[in-house]
Design a protein around this motif. Sequence first.
Motif, mmCIF file in Angstrom:
data_model
loop_
_atom_site.group_PDB
_atom_site.id
_atom_site.type_symbol
_atom_site.label_atom_id
_atom_site.label_comp_id
_atom_site.label_asym_id
_atom_site.label_seq_id
_atom_site.Cartn_x
_atom_site.Cartn_y
_atom_site.Cartn_z
ATOM 1 N N MET B 1 0.839 -1.200 0.000
ATOM 2 C CA MET B 1 0.000 0.000 0.000
ATOM 3 C C MET B 1 0.876 1.253 0.000
ATOM 4 S SD MET B 1 -3.371 -0.060 2.348
ATOM 5 C CE MET B 1 -3.698 -1.802 2.504
ATOM 6 N N PRO B 2 0.574 2.220 -0.849
ATOM 7 C CA PRO B 2 1.426 3.404 -0.921
ATOM 8 C C PRO B 2 1.402 4.197 0.375
ATOM 9 C CG PRO B 2 -0.122 3.289 -2.746
ATOM 10 C CD PRO B 2 -0.530 2.264 -1.764
ATOM 11 N N SER B 3 2.504 4.896 0.611
ATOM 12 C CA SER B 3 2.606 5.636 1.867
ATOM 13 C C SER B 3 1.736 6.881 1.867
ATOM 14 C CB SER B 3 4.063 6.011 2.104
ATOM 15 O OG SER B 3 4.594 6.593 0.937
ATOM 16 N N LEU B 5 -1.267 7.143 0.934
ATOM 17 C CA LEU B 5 -2.602 6.636 0.623
ATOM 18 C C LEU B 5 -3.711 7.607 0.988
ATOM 19 C CD1 LEU B 5 -4.053 4.119 -0.421
ATOM 20 C CD2 LEU B 5 -4.323 3.425 1.942
ATOM 21 N N ASP B 8 -3.786 10.638 -1.252
ATOM 22 C CA ASP B 8 -4.292 10.281 -2.576
ATOM 23 C C ASP B 8 -5.799 10.115 -2.564
ATOM 24 O OD1 ASP B 8 -1.745 10.305 -3.390
ATOM 25 O OD2 ASP B 8 -1.487 8.140 -3.555
ATOM 26 N N ILE B 9 -6.293 9.391 -1.551
ATOM 27 C CA ILE B 9 -7.736 9.147 -1.501
ATOM 28 C C ILE B 9 -8.495 10.459 -1.328
ATOM 29 C CG2 ILE B 9 -9.553 8.111 -0.093
ATOM 30 C CD1 ILE B 9 -7.790 5.700 0.242
ATOM 31 N N LEU B 12 -8.453 12.329 -4.682
ATOM 32 C CA LEU B 12 -9.315 11.665 -5.665
ATOM 33 C C LEU B 12 -10.783 11.866 -5.335
ATOM 34 C CD1 LEU B 12 -7.353 8.390 -6.374
ATOM 35 C CD2 LEU B 12 -7.871 10.204 -7.956
ATOM 36 N N SER B 48 1.984 14.689 -5.819
ATOM 37 C CA SER B 48 2.066 13.466 -5.025
ATOM 38 C C SER B 48 2.567 12.297 -5.858
ATOM 39 C CB SER B 48 0.694 13.160 -4.434
ATOM 40 O OG SER B 48 0.608 11.816 -4.066
ATOM 41 N N PHE C 6 -6.693 -2.062 -3.274
ATOM 42 C CA PHE C 6 -5.774 -0.944 -3.086
ATOM 43 C C PHE C 6 -4.541 -1.066 -3.964
ATOM 44 C CE2 PHE C 6 -8.005 0.123 0.893
ATOM 45 C CZ PHE C 6 -8.236 1.436 0.570
ATOM 46 N N TYR C 9 -6.397 0.772 -7.026
ATOM 47 C CA TYR C 9 -7.612 1.583 -6.876
ATOM 48 C C TYR C 9 -7.527 2.826 -7.730
ATOM 49 C CZ TYR C 9 -5.038 4.920 -4.050
ATOM 50 O OH TYR C 9 -4.149 5.854 -3.647
ATOM 51 N N VAL C 13 -10.634 4.771 -9.916
ATOM 52 C CA VAL C 13 -11.097 6.151 -9.736
ATOM 53 C C VAL C 13 -10.889 6.952 -11.016
ATOM 54 C CG1 VAL C 13 -10.861 8.223 -8.363
ATOM 55 C CG2 VAL C 13 -10.572 6.012 -7.296
ATOM 56 N N LEU C 17 -13.592 8.975 -13.333
ATOM 57 C CA LEU C 17 -13.455 10.378 -13.743
ATOM 58 C C LEU C 17 -13.532 10.522 -15.261
ATOM 59 C CD1 LEU C 17 -10.576 11.528 -11.397
ATOM 60 C CD2 LEU C 17 -12.954 12.169 -11.253
ATOM 61 N N LYS C 54 4.247 6.218 -11.925
ATOM 62 C CA LYS C 54 4.634 6.380 -10.511
ATOM 63 C C LYS C 54 5.352 5.126 -10.008
ATOM 64 C CE LYS C 54 4.240 7.386 -6.051
ATOM 65 N NZ LYS C 54 5.109 8.350 -5.391
ATOM 66 N N GLU C 56 6.685 3.369 -6.473
ATOM 67 C CA GLU C 56 6.498 3.412 -5.018
ATOM 68 C C GLU C 56 7.787 3.867 -4.330
ATOM 69 O OE1 GLU C 56 3.846 2.611 -3.017
ATOM 70 O OE2 GLU C 56 5.143 3.192 -1.363
#
Lengths: 146, 276, 151
Positions: B1-3, B5, B8-9, B12, B48, C6, C9, C13, C17, C54, C56
């Motif tokens: 999971m990205p740091s 998160l 970002d959420i 979005l 980001s 996740f 995700y 989204v 959009l 991107k 990580e």
Amino acid sequence: MNPHLLLRVVSKFLIPLIALYAFYVQFHGDFGPGGGFQAGVILAASIILYALIFGLKEAKRAVPPSFVRILMTIGVLVYGGTGVVTWLLGGEFLNYGVLNHHDPAHGQHWGILAIELGVLITVASVMVAIFYAFGSRQPDLSDEDW
Amino acid sequence: MPSTLILDIGLLAILVVVAIMIVRLRSLFAIVMLQGVYSLVSAAWFVSLDAVDVAFTEAAVGAGVSTVLMLSAMLLADRESKPVPLSNHLAPLFIVIVAGAAMFYAVGDMPAYGDANSPANTHVGMDFMEMTANDIHIPNVVTAVLGSYRGFDTFGETVVIFAAGLGVLLLLGLNGNAGRWQAVPNGINLTPSEAPPGVPQVVTDKTLQKKPKSKKVKAKSKVAQKANTAQKAKKKTVPSRGASSLSKKEVQSKTRTQSKSRSNSKAETKSKGGAK
Amino acid sequence: MLTAFFENYNYYVVIILMMTGLYVVFSSRNLIKKLSGLSVFQTSVFLLYITIGKVEGGQPPIVSENHASNDSSVMVAGGGEAAIGHAGQMSDVLYSNPLPHVLILTAIVVGVATLAIGLALTVRIRETYGTIEEDELAMLDYTYNLEGTDA
């Protein structure tokens, strides 16, 4: 008494800074985020802000439309001309390495500077020209509709 | 999971809300402003995503210049969009849902978010990082790729921008007076020289015959310059390209005779202008 | 299930959009609203491209100052070994993929230029027809036979 006094004073202070920032973005583009596209748009934004605050007439006195029209072409010519120069120096089209005989990397620097300048001129003048075109058009609705 | 998160959420979520508001709203001013907001929030998300150059451009162009352009175009057009009947929403909704479902189905094959070993992130893109350090010696790899490795591409983009600017100047004129006011397609004048009312009057043939007359009266009050442009536009008027019905021919011939009489009146106004 | 969601995700989204923008283009009749929807659609496509690039824990693709200076000094000293030493140095810092950034950077500026063309056309249409609602335009076209279909 002008209703936009505050706006005028603040923007008079801001517009030179915005233009200066555009050139910073342009020439610092090799080291940080930025480049010809962004700088051109920011430079155009400073002129557009001037036109919005002080009126299109004043803006056209400062940056005449004929001037803008010529600059649009010059920008593309600078970019294409760089390519032609590298061509004449014996390299491929837009291969900047041949611009400097001793160190190709320096040639690349110069080439990138030159083409970014072309991009800056084109983008800035096209954005200003588009704004002039829309702004000079007479609206056919009165302001009361707002 | 990205740091990042939660950030970002959050961004979005704002984007989704703004996009849905753009669908629902009818005031064009609000739509244009929300579009600027959309650009600005997506610029924040670009930061980001490590795309600082793109964020910079999006903030300057999307949120700045394009909003100004949309506003100035809106000033020349409408303030409000008319409501669309519900039945006309169904077909677009169906298409959008089908297309969206197909893309959702395809997401399973996409690389995971932030995967360093995905095909997109392992080949040519990453090679530029090392090539730039070796060949060009400038820190900003995006500028190096933009200017040098993809110089042809950028040249093309510059020419596209130039061409787009040229197109706008041809359509509107640098001083805003290209093709001023008069448009006479097929010999029928659609534009009254007065400011058109918000709702267009779909005129029948009989009212069409009368329309230029009322205009003729008003045309006298106009300045001589406008008469000039009107005359120019009239010269371009194509003689009837074989109208289908007889009534249409009549109308056209009548409008032509009227336009002749109008040119006389124009001459009057011109001489008046000269007398001044 | 949740971790699987996740993992990508962002695509879901961004697709939502994109489809919202497309829906505005399809469903609205007002030309300016249509262009606005096109803009939203376009920005969403940019988002899609950038999320693919991107990495990580990556950095923006701007090589840090000491890296660059180190590298150039090595380059002056001797050509062949520099590349190897440099590659070793690169591996300790992770950068995001610069290629999508370059593609999208130019696309944004071209996007605003084409938007300007669309708006100019809209302005001219409004001046000619007195409306920018699509159904009314079609009605006027039909009434005056502007398309010349049954000439």
